[in-house]
Structure formats: C-alpha cells, structure tokens
Design a protein around this motif. Structure first.
Motif, mmCIF file in Angstrom:
data_model
loop_
_atom_site.group_PDB
_atom_site.id
_atom_site.type_symbol
_atom_site.label_atom_id
_atom_site.label_comp_id
_atom_site.label_asym_id
_atom_site.label_seq_id
_atom_site.Cartn_x
_atom_site.Cartn_y
_atom_site.Cartn_z
ATOM 1 N N ASP A 263 -7.024 4.691 -0.666
ATOM 2 C CA ASP A 263 -7.768 4.155 0.469
ATOM 3 C C ASP A 263 -8.734 5.232 0.959
ATOM 4 O O ASP A 263 -8.799 6.336 0.402
ATOM 5 C CB ASP A 263 -6.790 3.725 1.567
ATOM 6 C CG ASP A 263 -7.404 2.730 2.551
ATOM 7 O OD1 ASP A 263 -8.636 2.513 2.486
ATOM 8 O OD2 ASP A 263 -6.670 2.176 3.380
ATOM 9 N N THR A 264 -9.469 4.944 2.003
ATOM 10 C CA THR A 264 -10.466 5.881 2.533
ATOM 11 C C THR A 264 -9.853 7.254 2.768
ATOM 12 O O THR A 264 -8.810 7.383 3.404
ATOM 13 C CB THR A 264 -11.048 5.357 3.855
ATOM 14 O OG1 THR A 264 -11.548 4.037 3.650
ATOM 15 C CG2 THR A 264 -12.171 6.257 4.341
ATOM 16 N N GLY A 265 -10.492 8.281 2.233
ATOM 17 C CA GLY A 265 -10.049 9.648 2.463
ATOM 18 C C GLY A 265 -8.972 10.149 1.520
ATOM 19 O O GLY A 265 -8.511 11.281 1.674
ATOM 20 N N THR A 266 -8.566 9.327 0.555
ATOM 21 C CA THR A 266 -7.490 9.762 -0.353
ATOM 22 C C THR A 266 -7.926 9.709 -1.812
ATOM 23 O O THR A 266 -7.142 9.390 -2.694
ATOM 24 C CB THR A 266 -6.221 8.908 -0.150
ATOM 25 O OG1 THR A 266 -6.533 7.529 -0.377
ATOM 26 C CG2 THR A 266 -5.658 9.083 1.245
ATOM 27 N N ILE A 324 1.002 -0.477 -15.154
ATOM 28 C CA ILE A 324 0.367 -0.416 -13.832
ATOM 29 C C ILE A 324 1.058 0.645 -12.996
ATOM 30 O O ILE A 324 2.288 0.701 -12.954
ATOM 31 C CB ILE A 324 0.474 -1.776 -13.118
ATOM 32 C CG1 ILE A 324 -0.133 -2.892 -13.974
ATOM 33 C CG2 ILE A 324 -0.183 -1.727 -11.750
ATOM 34 C CD1 ILE A 324 0.571 -4.219 -13.823
ATOM 35 N N ALA A 325 0.286 1.491 -12.336
ATOM 36 C CA ALA A 325 0.807 2.452 -11.363
ATOM 37 C C ALA A 325 0.133 2.178 -10.029
ATOM 38 O O ALA A 325 -1.102 2.095 -9.958
ATOM 39 C CB ALA A 325 0.534 3.884 -11.811
ATOM 40 N N ILE A 326 0.920 2.043 -8.977
ATOM 41 C CA ILE A 326 0.358 1.735 -7.670
ATOM 42 C C ILE A 326 1.047 2.566 -6.604
ATOM 43 O O ILE A 326 2.249 2.826 -6.684
ATOM 44 C CB ILE A 326 0.482 0.228 -7.343
ATOM 45 C CG1 ILE A 326 -0.222 -0.095 -6.015
ATOM 46 C CG2 ILE A 326 1.927 -0.247 -7.334
ATOM 47 C CD1 ILE A 326 -0.428 -1.578 -5.779
ATOM 48 N N GLY A 327 0.268 3.026 -5.642
ATOM 49 C CA GLY A 327 0.850 3.735 -4.510
ATOM 50 C C GLY A 327 0.132 4.982 -4.055
ATOM 51 O O GLY A 327 -0.011 5.201 -2.842
ATOM 52 N N PRO A 328 -0.315 5.871 -4.967
ATOM 53 C CA PRO A 328 -0.953 7.105 -4.494
ATOM 54 C C PRO A 328 -2.173 6.816 -3.618
ATOM 55 O O PRO A 328 -3.130 6.182 -4.064
ATOM 56 C CB PRO A 328 -1.348 7.811 -5.797
ATOM 57 C CG PRO A 328 -0.357 7.298 -6.799
ATOM 58 C CD PRO A 328 -0.133 5.873 -6.425
ATOM 59 N N GLY A 329 -2.120 7.260 -2.389
ATOM 60 C CA GLY A 329 -3.226 7.044 -1.468
ATOM 61 C C GLY A 329 -3.428 5.603 -1.056
ATOM 62 O O GLY A 329 -4.463 5.264 -0.463
ATOM 63 N N LEU A 330 -2.472 4.732 -1.321
ATOM 64 C CA LEU A 330 -2.655 3.296 -1.069
ATOM 65 C C LEU A 330 -2.781 2.972 0.415
ATOM 66 O O LEU A 330 -3.522 2.065 0.805
ATOM 67 C CB LEU A 330 -1.481 2.512 -1.674
ATOM 68 C CG LEU A 330 -1.556 0.990 -1.600
ATOM 69 C CD1 LEU A 330 -2.662 0.460 -2.517
ATOM 70 C CD2 LEU A 330 -0.206 0.372 -2.008
ATOM 71 N N GLY A 331 -2.064 3.698 1.250
ATOM 72 C CA GLY A 331 -2.050 3.383 2.669
ATOM 73 C C GLY A 331 -1.213 2.141 2.947
ATOM 74 O O GLY A 331 -0.703 1.489 2.038
ATOM 75 N N ARG A 333 -2.440 -0.264 5.277
ATOM 76 C CA ARG A 333 -3.299 -1.271 5.902
ATOM 77 C C ARG A 333 -3.249 -2.566 5.088
ATOM 78 O O ARG A 333 -2.668 -2.638 4.018
ATOM 79 C CB ARG A 333 -4.744 -0.764 5.979
ATOM 80 C CG ARG A 333 -4.936 0.479 6.831
ATOM 81 C CD ARG A 333 -6.419 0.782 7.040
ATOM 82 N NE ARG A 333 -7.152 0.915 5.790
ATOM 83 C CZ ARG A 333 -8.261 0.234 5.503
ATOM 84 N NH1 ARG A 333 -8.741 -0.672 6.361
ATOM 85 N NH2 ARG A 333 -8.888 0.442 4.352
ATOM 86 N N GLU A 334 -3.920 -3.569 5.592
ATOM 87 C CA GLU A 334 -3.966 -4.858 4.912
ATOM 88 C C GLU A 334 -4.542 -4.719 3.508
ATOM 89 O O GLU A 334 -4.122 -5.419 2.579
ATOM 90 C CB GLU A 334 -4.794 -5.852 5.737
ATOM 91 C CG GLU A 334 -4.796 -7.263 5.163
ATOM 92 C CD GLU A 334 -5.585 -8.232 6.025
ATOM 93 O OE1 GLU A 334 -5.643 -9.423 5.669
ATOM 94 O OE2 GLU A 334 -6.163 -7.795 7.046
ATOM 95 N N TRP A 335 -5.493 -3.819 3.363
ATOM 96 C CA TRP A 335 -6.118 -3.541 2.055
ATOM 97 C C TRP A 335 -5.052 -3.189 1.018
ATOM 98 O O TRP A 335 -4.995 -3.748 -0.078
ATOM 99 C CB TRP A 335 -7.108 -2.386 2.231
ATOM 100 C CG TRP A 335 -7.912 -1.969 1.043
ATOM 101 C CD1 TRP A 335 -9.093 -2.499 0.608
ATOM 102 C CD2 TRP A 335 -7.612 -0.877 0.152
ATOM 103 N NE1 TRP A 335 -9.535 -1.817 -0.500
ATOM 104 C CE2 TRP A 335 -8.660 -0.819 -0.791
ATOM 105 C CE3 TRP A 335 -6.584 0.046 0.069
ATOM 106 C CZ2 TRP A 335 -8.690 0.132 -1.806
ATOM 107 C CZ3 TRP A 335 -6.610 0.985 -0.943
ATOM 108 C CH2 TRP A 335 -7.654 1.026 -1.874
ATOM 109 N N GLY A 336 -4.174 -2.256 1.356
ATOM 110 C CA GLY A 336 -3.121 -1.848 0.446
ATOM 111 C C GLY A 336 -2.044 -2.905 0.290
ATOM 112 O O GLY A 336 -1.508 -3.113 -0.809
#
Length: 504
Positions: A263-266, A324-331, A333-336
């Motif tokens: 997400d933003t900043g990560t 699939i890898a998910i999570g690093p910097g995901l945050g 928020r609704e986006w994540g």
C-alpha cells in the motif's frame, strides 16, 4: 546459539529431535536393545562429559561440579569421579532433598564417595580457584522456576568467570519447550545425551545453550531404527531439496509468482519480497501494488514485472500465477481487504504474511493450500492469546495454529518452527540476532514462495526457505557481525544456499 552454525559442529549433530516426555522411554528401550543397564548409560554419559571437558578446556585444573537430585546429578557424580581419578582438583556441591535419589544416581553418588570424593552442601564456600563449572543440577525434568539452593547455585555460576559445561540441559531451561520460567544457567557448552530435545534448539535456548554438543552414548544403532517425531534442519540439508537444474530448463519451469501488497508508503516491503523470490530461483515474478509504488520498484529491480493492483489486474494475475504471496505492505484498509478477499477464491498454493495475517485474525478461515508465516506477536493475535504465552511454549503454539488455520505454519523467532496439521514438526536450526531488523520477514516470504513455485511441497518449501534464509544471514554475520545487518544484505550471499552444489 553461539557457534552452533559452525560447519564442523553442525555435522556432529543429528537431524532427529525427540520430545522431552519421550526421553525416559527412549533411554530404556535403547538400553534394552543393546543389552546394557541404565547405570551403564549413566557411566557413558559421565565419561562423555569428562572427555569433552578435558578436550575443550585443557588448562582447567580446578573443577567445580554442581549436582542435583535426579539422574542429571548422577551424571555429575560420574564426571567428578573420573576427573578426580585423572588428577584434577574436584569440588562437588550437591542440593540435598528429602526425596531419595533415583537408583542409578544413588549408585553413582556412592561410587564417588567410595573413590574418596567429598560432597559439600549447596551453601558451602566455593574454592578460590575455579577453572570450570559442570552443571548437573536439574537436567531435562524441570517444569517450573528453580528455587532454594539450586537457584542460588545457578546465580553463583552465572556470576562466575569460569566457563560452564551443562550436562544435557542448562539448569532452569525446559527441555520440552525452550522456555526458561525463572533463572537459568547460561552455559558455555551443553552436551546433549542420546537425543536432541526441542528446548535445545528453540526459544531461550538461543541465549542459554552456548555451543551444543552431542553424545549418543553408543545408542546410534538403536536410534537409527527409530522414527523421531521432529526434525532439525541446517544448511547442510539444502541439497536434499534443491537439486542442480537441467541445462534445458527455462523460466517457465521455475514458477510464476504473483506478489500482492505494498500500500502507499510500503514499496520497500513488496520489492524485497519480489526480489528475494528472484534471488531464490523463481522464473517470473509479478507484483501488484499501489500505483505510487510502480516506479520505485521498477527502478530498484527492473527484472520484476509491476502493475497497479486493480480488480482486473488481480483476476488476470491469479489466472497467470502458479503461486501467490500476499501480505507484505498490504495494510488493513479496504484496498488490502478487497485484495485478500479476491485471493481467497484461488485454490493455488499461496503464502500469507504480515497484514494478511492480521486480517486473517479478524476473519479466521481454514485452508490446506496455504503457508502462514507469523512472528510471535502475529501468532498471538491469530490464537487470541498473549505473546508471552506463545513464547512460553512455541511448539504448542505452532501446533495450535496448524490445527486452527490448516496448511503449514512457520512460527518465526529464535529457533523457527515449521508445523503442519498432519503433525509434521521441524526446526530451522540457523539464524542469528542480526535478523532482528525490519524487512527480514518480507525477504523470508519471497524465498519460501519461490520454493513453492519450484515444485516443492508446502512443508518442504517452508523448511527449505527458512533454512536458506537463516543460513544466508549466518554467512553475512560471519563476515560483518550481527549489528547493522540489513534484510537486503542477504541477497549478496543467498546464491550459495539456493545452489548448494556450488559449495559442496
């Protein structure tokens, strides 16, 4: 554990690990199989301790031996008798109790006395010169904090300048869990008898074991036929998982990995995961991230394919990917949340880390096609308990996570644990204090996901990834020390561990 990563010592340690509660029966069965008595095993343990101490500290002439009320104390009495017979100055202090000694320990005590040895009370004054302390106080049986005379001796030993050889376990450290519920001996070396125990490899073991040594006491023929319920892996095992590639292989053979997050900043988190996967051998890595991160990731590593995370790009990526890898910097928020929800529709192998785990703790669901990689704080949230409870019994926490969430669990920390719902349990016996820095988990996620894409089963991928990650960090520490280690420093040396044929 200091020096445990050394190649010479690692080769001398077995891969099998036995739960502490199984050791007594294993010892009896082994003695019966070889036609010897338990007292003979105690003699062998004392002999092994004496020989190790004499070899490791040849200048030590004055030995202080601390004996407890169990069979560990019996090992100490045997060691004392052998040392005195060899001409060393031996002072033996014993913690007395109203309870009788076990039969074998009582025989060892009597043999010490018959040989002219003296037994001093636990509160007796220590000699002016002590060159070596042998800890035979509590052994493998502790389940609570030491108290009384034993506690005082532990504190005195830790305050003394002499090296400490712990017999089987440093007193105060749990063989079952690696937890130290109170004061514990900080050993210079620990000599493990018959089998390795979980508490020698994980948790506080890293602070207290010192250099771990091993003596099978002649039971190796028996042990070779037994199936240990747990296993220890180090860098020497990587060649078992990672074979040389065929000359005709191409990028499509080595996994298409989709990494979702950032997400933003990560941008750093998602970039490190993606680059780690490439460095570990992935054929193709595609990143879906916040649009602000596209340029920074591409600039840092042009080999990574990067696109903005949208509903359309995610559906396309899920169809394209092998893993699939998910999570690093995901945050969170609704986006994540929306990204994670879409990923859950896939049945492909996947890895969840970081904020994917925090979201999983809110909306728990079980699946078998997934590796989760929590640190102790994340594990506590996933289990609804305190972090201290996780650390007090890391094995139980890993087993509970696997039972609740399915698939494979990597419980990070000192002595990383890998567990599956099917009951598999492994220890990644690598790593060092330099890894306590930001981004190490992101790099680990990329390495494990890469192993999944290279056709390793989930449990094997988790084990191989953890070992390669920790071994690379050990190689960095050997060159530069642990303070100031960066997660991206591992990229420089990771190649030699994901290509084990290069260093054999």
């Amino acid at each position: 554990m200091s020096n445990q990563e050394s190649k010479a010592n690692s080769r001398s340690l077995p891969y099998s690990v036995w739960p502490a509660q199984a050791l007594r029966q294993l010892e009896r069965d082994g003695a019966d199989a070889l036609g010897i008595t338990l007292y003979e095993l105690m003699q062998r343990a004392g002999q092994a301790a004496f020989e190790l101490a004499r070899a490791q500290w040849p200048q030590a002439r004055s030995w202080l031996i601390l004996c407890g009320q169990g069979n560990n104390g019996g090992d100490g009495y045997v060691t004392a008798r052998l040392a005195q017979a060899a001409g060393y100055r031996v002072t033996l202090l014993a913690c007395d109790s109203d309870k009788p000694l076990p039969e074998e320990a009582q025989r060892a005590r009597e043999a010490w006395l018959e040989a002219g040895g003296e037994i001093h009370a636990a509160d007796a004054a220590w000699p002016e010169q002590v060159d070596l302390i042998v800890d035979a106080l509590l052994g493998t049986g502790i389940n609570r904090a030491p108290a009384g005379p034993c506690l005082r001796l532990i504190k005195q030993a830790n305050a003394h300048a002499a090296p400490v050889l712990a017999l089987d376990m440093p007193s105060g450290l749990s063989a079952a869990t690696g937890c130290a519920p109170g004061e514990a001996i900080a050993a210079t070396q620990t000599l493990s008898f018959i089998a390795l125990k979980p508490g020698q490899i994980t948790g506080k073991a890293r602070d207290l074991i010192g250099e771990l040594r091993y003596a099978d006491l002649g039971l190796s023929p028996f042990l070779a036929g037994e199936n240990a319920p747990m296993v220890r892996f180090d860098a020497s095992f990587l060649s078992h998982w990672l074979k040389p590639r065929r000359p005709t292989s191409h990028k499509g053979n080595h996994g298409r990995l989709l990494v979702v997050g950032g997400d933003t900043g990560t941008a750093g988190a998602i970039r490190m995961t993606a680059e780690a996967a490439l460095r570990a051998g992935s054929g193709l890595v595609r990143v879906l991230t916040h649009r602000d991160n596209i340029a920074p990731v591409l600039t840092a590593r042009p080999e990574i394919m990067v696109d903005e995370l949208t509903e359309a790009s995610l559906q396309s990526g899920l169809a394209w990917a092998d893993v699939i890898a998910i999570g690093p910097g995901l945050g969170q928020r609704e986006w994540g949340q929306n990204a994670l929800k879409a990923v859950t529709t896939s049945e492909k192998p996947m890895l969840w880390d970081a904020d994917a785990l925090n979201l999983l703790a809110i909306n728990a669901e079980k699946r078998q096609n997934r590796i989760i990689t929590p640190h102790p704080g994340e594990a506590a949230r996933l289990l609804g308990i305190k972090t201290s409870e996780v650390e007090s019994d890391r094995l139980l926490a890993a087993q509970q996570l696997a039972a609740r969430y399915g698939g494979v669990v990597v419980l990070k920390g000192a002595g990383t644990l890998i567990a599956s719902e099917q009951g598999e349990m492994a220890f990644a016996d690598v790593g060092n204090a330099g890894m306590a820095s930001g981004g190490m988990g992101d790099v680990l996620s990329g390495i494990i996901a890469s192993m999944m894409g290279q056709q390793l089963a989930l449990f094997d991928a988790a084990c191989a990834g953890c070992v390669a990650h920790g071994a690379a960090a050990d190689a960095v520490a050997a060159r530069r020390g642990t303070r100031g280690m960066l997660a991206t420093d591992l990229f420089e040396l990771l190649w030699q561990f994901v290509n084990p044929e290069m260093t054999q």
